[in-house]
Design a protein around this motif. Structure first.
Motif, mmCIF file in Angstrom:
data_model
loop_
_atom_site.group_PDB
_atom_site.id
_atom_site.type_symbol
_atom_site.label_atom_id
_atom_site.label_comp_id
_atom_site.label_asym_id
_atom_site.label_seq_id
_atom_site.Cartn_x
_atom_site.Cartn_y
_atom_site.Cartn_z
ATOM 1 N N PRO A 22 0.850 -1.185 0.000
ATOM 2 C CA PRO A 22 0.000 0.000 0.000
ATOM 3 C C PRO A 22 0.889 1.239 0.000
ATOM 4 O O PRO A 22 1.944 1.204 0.641
ATOM 5 C CB PRO A 22 -0.766 -0.094 1.336
ATOM 6 N N PRO A 23 0.534 2.302 -0.695
ATOM 7 C CA PRO A 23 -0.739 2.556 -1.379
ATOM 8 C C PRO A 23 -0.689 2.278 -2.882
ATOM 9 O O PRO A 23 -1.494 2.844 -3.614
ATOM 10 C CB PRO A 23 -0.941 4.050 -1.125
ATOM 11 N N LEU A 24 0.208 1.393 -3.340
ATOM 12 C CA LEU A 24 0.317 1.177 -4.785
ATOM 13 C C LEU A 24 -0.847 0.346 -5.315
ATOM 14 O O LEU A 24 -1.366 0.601 -6.388
ATOM 15 C CB LEU A 24 1.658 0.508 -5.131
ATOM 16 N N GLN A 25 -1.239 -0.692 -4.547
ATOM 17 C CA GLN A 25 -2.335 -1.556 -5.008
ATOM 18 C C GLN A 25 -3.093 -2.094 -3.801
ATOM 19 O O GLN A 25 -2.568 -2.141 -2.697
ATOM 20 C CB GLN A 25 -1.794 -2.719 -5.855
ATOM 21 N N ASP A 26 -4.355 -2.497 -4.058
ATOM 22 C CA ASP A 26 -5.168 -3.085 -2.998
ATOM 23 C C ASP A 26 -5.773 -4.382 -3.539
ATOM 24 O O ASP A 26 -6.843 -4.374 -4.155
ATOM 25 C CB ASP A 26 -6.285 -2.103 -2.587
ATOM 26 N N PRO A 27 -5.072 -5.513 -3.347
ATOM 27 C CA PRO A 27 -5.538 -6.771 -3.938
ATOM 28 C C PRO A 27 -6.948 -7.176 -3.468
ATOM 29 O O PRO A 27 -7.643 -7.897 -4.187
ATOM 30 C CB PRO A 27 -4.494 -7.793 -3.483
ATOM 31 N N PHE A 28 -7.380 -6.712 -2.301
ATOM 32 C CA PHE A 28 -8.753 -7.035 -1.860
ATOM 33 C C PHE A 28 -9.771 -6.468 -2.845
ATOM 34 O O PHE A 28 -10.783 -7.083 -3.134
ATOM 35 C CB PHE A 28 -9.025 -6.471 -0.458
ATOM 36 N N ARG A 29 -9.487 -5.273 -3.361
ATOM 37 C CA ARG A 29 -10.402 -4.654 -4.329
ATOM 38 C C ARG A 29 -10.500 -5.471 -5.609
ATOM 39 O O ARG A 29 -11.485 -5.418 -6.340
ATOM 40 C CB ARG A 29 -9.912 -3.237 -4.660
ATOM 41 N N TRP B 64 -6.477 -2.645 -17.364
ATOM 42 C CA TRP B 64 -6.649 -3.281 -16.048
ATOM 43 C C TRP B 64 -5.534 -2.906 -15.092
ATOM 44 O O TRP B 64 -5.726 -2.821 -13.886
ATOM 45 C CB TRP B 64 -6.752 -4.807 -16.167
ATOM 46 N N LEU B 65 -4.345 -2.618 -15.662
ATOM 47 C CA LEU B 65 -3.186 -2.385 -14.805
ATOM 48 C C LEU B 65 -3.317 -1.086 -14.008
ATOM 49 O O LEU B 65 -2.992 -1.029 -12.822
ATOM 50 C CB LEU B 65 -1.928 -2.376 -15.678
ATOM 51 N N ARG B 66 -3.815 -0.034 -14.664
ATOM 52 C CA ARG B 66 -3.989 1.233 -13.930
ATOM 53 C C ARG B 66 -5.037 1.086 -12.834
ATOM 54 O O ARG B 66 -4.970 1.729 -11.802
ATOM 55 C CB ARG B 66 -4.373 2.359 -14.884
ATOM 56 N N GLU B 67 -6.026 0.238 -13.094
ATOM 57 C CA GLU B 67 -7.054 0.011 -12.053
ATOM 58 C C GLU B 67 -6.474 -0.779 -10.892
ATOM 59 O O GLU B 67 -6.768 -0.528 -9.728
ATOM 60 C CB GLU B 67 -8.227 -0.775 -12.639
ATOM 61 N N GLN B 68 -5.638 -1.767 -11.226
ATOM 62 C CA GLN B 68 -5.075 -2.628 -10.182
ATOM 63 C C GLN B 68 -3.956 -1.926 -9.407
ATOM 64 O O GLN B 68 -3.758 -2.195 -8.225
ATOM 65 C CB GLN B 68 -4.533 -3.913 -10.838
ATOM 66 N N MET B 69 -3.214 -1.047 -10.094
ATOM 67 C CA MET B 69 -2.081 -0.373 -9.443
ATOM 68 C C MET B 69 -2.230 1.147 -9.558
ATOM 69 O O MET B 69 -1.428 1.827 -10.210
ATOM 70 C CB MET B 69 -0.753 -0.828 -10.073
ATOM 71 N N PRO B 70 -3.261 1.691 -8.902
ATOM 72 C CA PRO B 70 -3.525 3.121 -9.086
ATOM 73 C C PRO B 70 -2.450 4.010 -8.465
ATOM 74 O O PRO B 70 -2.304 5.165 -8.840
ATOM 75 C CB PRO B 70 -4.878 3.323 -8.373
ATOM 76 N N GLY B 71 -1.673 3.460 -7.530
ATOM 77 C CA GLY B 71 -0.706 4.297 -6.816
ATOM 78 C C GLY B 71 0.694 4.274 -7.417
ATOM 79 O O GLY B 71 1.599 4.955 -6.927
#
Ligand code: PLP
Length: 281
Positions: A67-74, A193-200
């Protein structure tokens, strides 16, 4: 093949093998993203769907993009693990592991069961490590965002020079010693999908393939800001000739773990290292 524990390992990327092995309820699909040693990302949402439709569970090793790069739970993960010795600790001075459980699963009693198992069978962190860990979490976001941004800038700089065929001295030098760079920020065709998965950000680890294995072996000793070491996640930049610790990896590959230094200083250090290598050729 069943191992010592009767465990059957199935190729993640071969869905037919999932079915052939009878993967279903009670099984665990374990995905690492971004992956070691290239820092490239794997799409989690698809694996979450494939696992859940069979009643299996998705666990994600998110060590390379905390965190805050990605949130795998989402993205559908049930369990997220981190080697806390890396970015969560951030200073290469503690050993720690983290398992986080999705809230619905907590309600189903998973957290309680994992906690109990750790209590009875697991290792318990030393109190000094616990204290160092709390100190580290206070700066987690500052460090990780900076490290990831630094990595993206270095990767963009190198990749731009590799793709260019201009006559500039810098480009010519880089193309003489570097063959390829790999990092999630270069997965251009997958940015949806990558920008959604790794928004940070795309993570602080990337890989450089030199033009020869000899150059890969020699680069770390030419650098002044990057230390030659196997670990990653600390505030100081590290570089590793990966073949030293992984016999299966390409001999030309260097794994870079970018720290919080100024990215321009890191760029200059790499440049002077490339120059030193080129002068020896
Ligand atoms: C992706 C990943 N997961 C887990 C681990 C294991 O971490 P630890 O050394 O804290 O047990 C490592 C260590 O290199 C790692 O890189």
């Amino acid at each position: 093949m069943p191992g010592l524990h009767g465990l059957v390992a199935v190729d993640l990327h071969d869905e037919a093998a999932w079915d052939a092995a009878g993967l279903g309820r009670g099984d665990l699909v374990h995905v690492e993203t971004p992956v070691n040693p290239t820092g490239e990302a794997v799409g989690l949402r698809r694996f979450a769907q494939l696992a859940h439709k069979r009643g299996a569970v998705l666990s994600v090793d998110a060590t390379f993009a905390p965190p805050p790069l990605q949130d795998p739970f989402r993205e559908g993960a049930d369990i997220v693990m981190h080697s806390g010795s890396k970015y969560l600790g951030g200073h290469s001075d503690l050993l720690c592991g983290v398992l986080a459980v999705r809230s619905e699963r907590v309600e189903e009693g998973w957290w309680e069961r994992l906690w109990r198992e750790r209590l009875l069978l697991g290792a318990v962190m030393g109190s000094l490590e616990g204290w160092l860990g709390v100190r580290s979490l206070r700066t987690l976001e500052l460090r990780v965002v900076r490290q990831s941004g630094n990595a993206e800038k270095l990767v963009g700089w190198l990749d731009g020079l590799l793709r260019g065929n201009g006559e500039g001295e810098e480009g010519k030098l880089v193309r003489q010693v570097v063959a390829r760079v790999r990092h999630a920020s270069l997965q251009k065709g997958e940015m949806g999908w990558l920008r959604e998965q790794m928004p940070g950000g795309f993570g602080p680890v990337f890989a450089v393939y030199m033009t020869t294995s000899e150059l890969a072996k020699r680069l770390p000793s030419k650098l002044k800001l990057f230390h030659h070491a196997t670990s990653l996640g600390g505030v100081e930049s590290l570089i590793e000739w990966r073949r030293m610790s992984d016999a299966d990896v390409d001999e030309r590959l260097l794994r870079v773990s970018v720290g919080v230094e100024s990215w321009e200083d890191l760029r200059e250090d790499l440049l002077q290292g490339f120059k030193a290598l080129a002068a020896e050729q």
